[in-house]
Write a protein that holds these residues in place. Structure first.
Motif, PDB file in Angstrom:
ATOM      1  N   GLU A 166     -10.231   8.512   7.007  1.00 56.23           N
ATOM      2  CA  GLU A 166     -10.275   8.679   5.550  1.00 56.23           C
ATOM      3  C   GLU A 166     -10.858   7.435   4.871  1.00 56.23           C
ATOM      4  O   GLU A 166     -11.621   7.534   3.903  1.00 56.23           O
ATOM      5  N   ALA A 167     -10.501   6.283   5.391  1.00 54.12           N
ATOM      6  CA  ALA A 167     -11.034   5.030   4.842  1.00 54.12           C
ATOM      7  C   ALA A 167     -12.543   4.970   5.034  1.00 54.12           C
ATOM      8  O   ALA A 167     -13.291   4.547   4.144  1.00 54.12           O
TER       9      ALA A 167
ATOM     10  N   THR B 169       0.826  -1.208   0.000  1.00 54.40           N
ATOM     11  CA  THR B 169       0.000   0.000   0.000  1.00 54.40           C
ATOM     12  C   THR B 169       0.859   1.257   0.000  1.00 54.40           C
ATOM     13  O   THR B 169       0.573   2.221  -0.717  1.00 54.40           O
TER      14      THR B 169
ATOM     15  N   ASP C   3      -8.505   4.694  10.505  1.00 53.65           N
ATOM     16  CA  ASP C   3      -8.210   5.748   9.531  1.00 53.65           C
ATOM     17  C   ASP C   3      -9.540   6.333   9.054  1.00 53.65           C
ATOM     18  O   ASP C   3     -10.260   5.711   8.270  1.00 53.65           O
TER      19      ASP C   3
ATOM     20  N   GLY D 201       1.812   2.322  -3.294  1.00 53.71           N
ATOM     21  CA  GLY D 201       0.721   2.532  -4.249  1.00 53.71           C
ATOM     22  C   GLY D 201       0.280   1.259  -4.948  1.00 53.71           C
ATOM     23  O   GLY D 201      -0.360   1.295  -5.994  1.00 53.71           O
ATOM     24  N   LEU D 202       0.626   0.111  -4.368  1.00 53.93           N
ATOM     25  CA  LEU D 202       0.233  -1.165  -4.968  1.00 53.93           C
ATOM     26  C   LEU D 202      -0.823  -1.844  -4.093  1.00 53.93           C
ATOM     27  O   LEU D 202      -0.933  -1.561  -2.899  1.00 53.93           O
ATOM     28  N   GLN D 203      -1.590  -2.747  -4.669  1.00 54.52           N
ATOM     29  CA  GLN D 203      -2.531  -3.583  -3.921  1.00 54.52           C
ATOM     30  C   GLN D 203      -1.772  -4.510  -2.970  1.00 54.52           C
ATOM     31  O   GLN D 203      -0.743  -5.063  -3.344  1.00 54.52           O
TER      32      GLN D 203
ATOM     33  N   GLY E 168     -11.511  -0.883   4.411  1.00 53.75           N
ATOM     34  CA  GLY E 168     -10.626  -0.962   3.248  1.00 53.75           C
ATOM     35  C   GLY E 168     -11.306  -1.553   2.027  1.00 53.75           C
ATOM     36  O   GLY E 168     -12.536  -1.447   1.872  1.00 53.75           O
ATOM     37  N   ALA E 169     -10.505  -2.202   1.194  1.00 57.16           N
ATOM     38  CA  ALA E 169     -10.965  -2.647  -0.125  1.00 57.16           C
ATOM     39  C   ALA E 169     -12.137  -3.627  -0.070  1.00 57.16           C
ATOM     40  O   ALA E 169     -12.926  -3.714  -1.006  1.00 57.16           O
TER      41      ALA E 169
ATOM     42  N   LYS F  13     -14.211   7.253   2.557  1.00 58.24           N
ATOM     43  CA  LYS F  13     -14.177   6.604   1.232  1.00 58.24           C
ATOM     44  C   LYS F  13     -15.288   5.562   1.116  1.00 58.24           C
ATOM     45  O   LYS F  13     -16.060   5.529   0.149  1.00 58.24           O
TER      46      LYS F  13
ATOM     47  N   ASN G 127     -18.623   5.670  -1.282  1.00 63.87           N
ATOM     48  CA  ASN G 127     -18.855   4.624  -2.284  1.00 63.87           C
ATOM     49  C   ASN G 127     -20.232   3.970  -2.122  1.00 63.87           C
ATOM     50  O   ASN G 127     -20.833   3.529  -3.098  1.00 63.87           O
TER      51      ASN G 127
ATOM     52  N   GLU H 267     -16.972  -2.401   1.073  1.00 65.13           N
ATOM     53  CA  GLU H 267     -18.188  -2.157   0.294  1.00 65.13           C
ATOM     54  C   GLU H 267     -18.759  -3.472  -0.244  1.00 65.13           C
ATOM     55  O   GLU H 267     -19.978  -3.659  -0.299  1.00 65.13           O
ATOM     56  N   PHE H 268     -17.872  -4.373  -0.661  1.00 62.32           N
ATOM     57  CA  PHE H 268     -18.329  -5.665  -1.178  1.00 62.32           C
ATOM     58  C   PHE H 268     -19.065  -6.455  -0.093  1.00 62.32           C
ATOM     59  O   PHE H 268     -20.108  -7.058  -0.333  1.00 62.32           O
TER      60      PHE H 268
END
Lengths: 351, 351
Positions: free
Chosen positions: A175-176, A88, A173, A91-93, A148-149, A179, A183, A152-153
């Motif tokens: 910010e997360a 992270t 965080d 900037g990578l997954q 995180g990623a 986000k 979404n 939402e799923f």
């Protein structure tokens, strides 16, 4: 070039990230989550048919690269997946993946697919399949700890499959959380942003933990958890990475995908090797009980298992003809005469 | 579509069968065999750096599907390969393969490649690296017993790397011999078609056996083998599949890639578990002796090991920039914010 086009046998359907996203939009994300859930449930119900093996891991200082193979005797599948918590920062997954299905009878691949997006979908669908089985009746509120990623799923799968109406978000965080809330806006779920894990779990029947990059972090402590909840623990998924206080594990009825793997990677790595757990497939087939009382704490100690990826790839393969959302990849050398590989090479020589 | 093109990080170079064949012609088959041999030799010389594991096999009634992973600590690689002897009858390859390299530090794939053609090349290059090390001095004649898909590659590798001048062909299927002879015509090796294995080995210093679809077949019997030869045994490569009479094994000094795997899959499955063998990497690094006398029989009991595939993939990767012979595959989801996979999906929604 004297070369002729590759024969059809040489071509493997490939679903790129772009085509996977088109597929999700074409079908609709909630409809696809329901479809994936059906395939996962169907495969868990024929558990005994599968060749099951713990993943094959290659560990390094920075992370892990894993191969997760399985087979039902007719179709073989595997997923390549990495886990690199520090990615992270670059900037990578942290997790990327791709997968493959092959025909057991011939060994020929029949599908190659991106699986970063698909893994997010199948993980959420698996959580919802299990929550539908184990959560208290009329569970409409979920605490989502870790935004995180996957968040939402998870939320949309619980909405589509379990009737979730409200999600209560918390992340260390902020910010997360913003986000995630942005979404989810307008997608039919009430979103409540919370400033602590305690606030997030207020009134929730389902508590999902999905944080990353923590070594034996304690996201949930014992005093936070009342009775009559279902805990969907996603984030504890490798040796040294857990999210729940051991005291919670001792109060909960624990459900797992594949004990041989979960005892190494899941929350229960904190418990004795013979601590009783129930396998999800046993509940789905009626061989074991799920929730026995409304006041019970059920815990799905989810680490992700090869069969879920297999189910997801099966689902994607079954959409190919209808949608055409794939490219044909010239991946297999297929000479007219199988013994004449060299002749195929010679005939391709530029004139 | 509101979607933007995938970022560079999301793209994985892919070498199709077509591009692999172009690459071989661009470089020249013998030059590429020499290049592969260099990479294989270099990797065998740093043997201790590699994460070595026997392949992960999924067996069925019809064949086997295997994953062969390895890593040198900086680069991770694996090959998918099947073995289905009955495929030929259906017009399919008995063996197809593809492989992948990834960056250990990030887990991101850096190359996906066809490996049916490449495996044929690396198997031949490996045989030649070992023959150069072990065959009697000034070996110029090879018997090639089994004239299938591997036979021309073996011949050209022995020519390019060991100075082979004549190949003597034999196969129980005369059609295969004719095919091999026709393919090799004009390539700088004297080709002699023989009507028996005995005739093929007349005057040969190197005897290569590479037959398929046999259960404990005896391609070479003890009385056929004189002194002062090097046997390059390729075909005995899975449990129950061998080509040499045990008496030959007892007369020969045996060299293997990775004993843990060869004792299961190679000719030496016919011997006691503790029968002495020498590892090729030990000879290459001077830790063990190779051929000690001209009259000795040396035997390379070759089964194919993951490091050879790793070397071959490294070689191919190192040609990409120079040749441009690859496609960029949109295989990795790479959102701007790694935590925002769902946002990436939403932004791809057709407007």
């Amino acid at each position: 070039m004297t070369q002729t086009a590759p024969s059809e046998k040489a071509l493997v359907p490939f679903v790129s990230v772009d085509n996977m996203m088109r597929l999700i939009h074409r079908i609709g994300i909630e409809e696809m989550l329901r479809g994936l859930a059906e395939y996962i449930e169907a495969d868990f119900k024929r558990w005994h048919l599968f060749d099951k093996t713990p993943r094959v891991a290659s560990h390094s200082a920075e992370g892990v690269i894993e191969l997760m193979p399985t087979s039902d005797g007719e179709v073989y599948g595997f997923k390549y997946v990495n886990g690199h918590p520090k990615n992270t920062a670059d900037g990578l997954q942290t997790v990327t993946a791709f997968g493959l299905l092959a025909d057991v009878a011939s060994g020929y691949p029949v599908l190659l697919s991106e699986m970063t997006m698909l893994t997010a979908m199948r993980t959420a669908a698996t959580s919802a399949v299990v929550a539908r089985l184990l959560a208290p009746r009329a569970s409409t509120v979920m605490a989502m700890i870790g935004n995180g990623a996957q968040s939402e799923f998870q939320t949309l799968a619980m909405k589509a499959i379990c009737g979730l109406e409200e999600v209560r978000l918390f992340d260390i965080d902020a910010e997360a959380t913003r986000k995630c809330a942005a979404n989810l806006a307008g997608l039919g779920v009430t979103v409540t942003e919370c400033s602590s894990a305690e606030e997030a779990i207020l009134g929730a029947q389902i508590i999902t933990t999905c944080t990353a990059d923590k070594q034996y972090a304690t996201i949930l402590t014992d005093n936070m958890i009342g009775s009559g909840v279902h805990i969907n623990a996603i984030g504890g998924d490798c040796p040294g990475k857990t999210e729940l206080a051991p005291a919670i594990l001792h109060r909960a009825e624990i459900f797992v995908e594949y004990p041989e793997q979960t005892r190494i990677e899941g929350e229960i790595q904190q418990l004795a090797d013979d601590h009783p757990v129930t396998e999800i497939w046993q509940v789905l087939t009626g061989k074991a009980e799920g929730r026995r009382a409304e006041e019970q704490i059920t815990l799905f100690d989810s680490v992700g298992f090869a069969i879920e990826d297999f189910s997801a790839l099966r689902y994607v393969r079954d959409q190919l003809d209808r949608t055409g959302l794939y490219d044909a990849l010239d991946m297999l050398a297929d000479p007219d005469d199988p013994r004449d590989l060299f002749g195929m090479l010679q005939r391709s020589r530029p004139s």
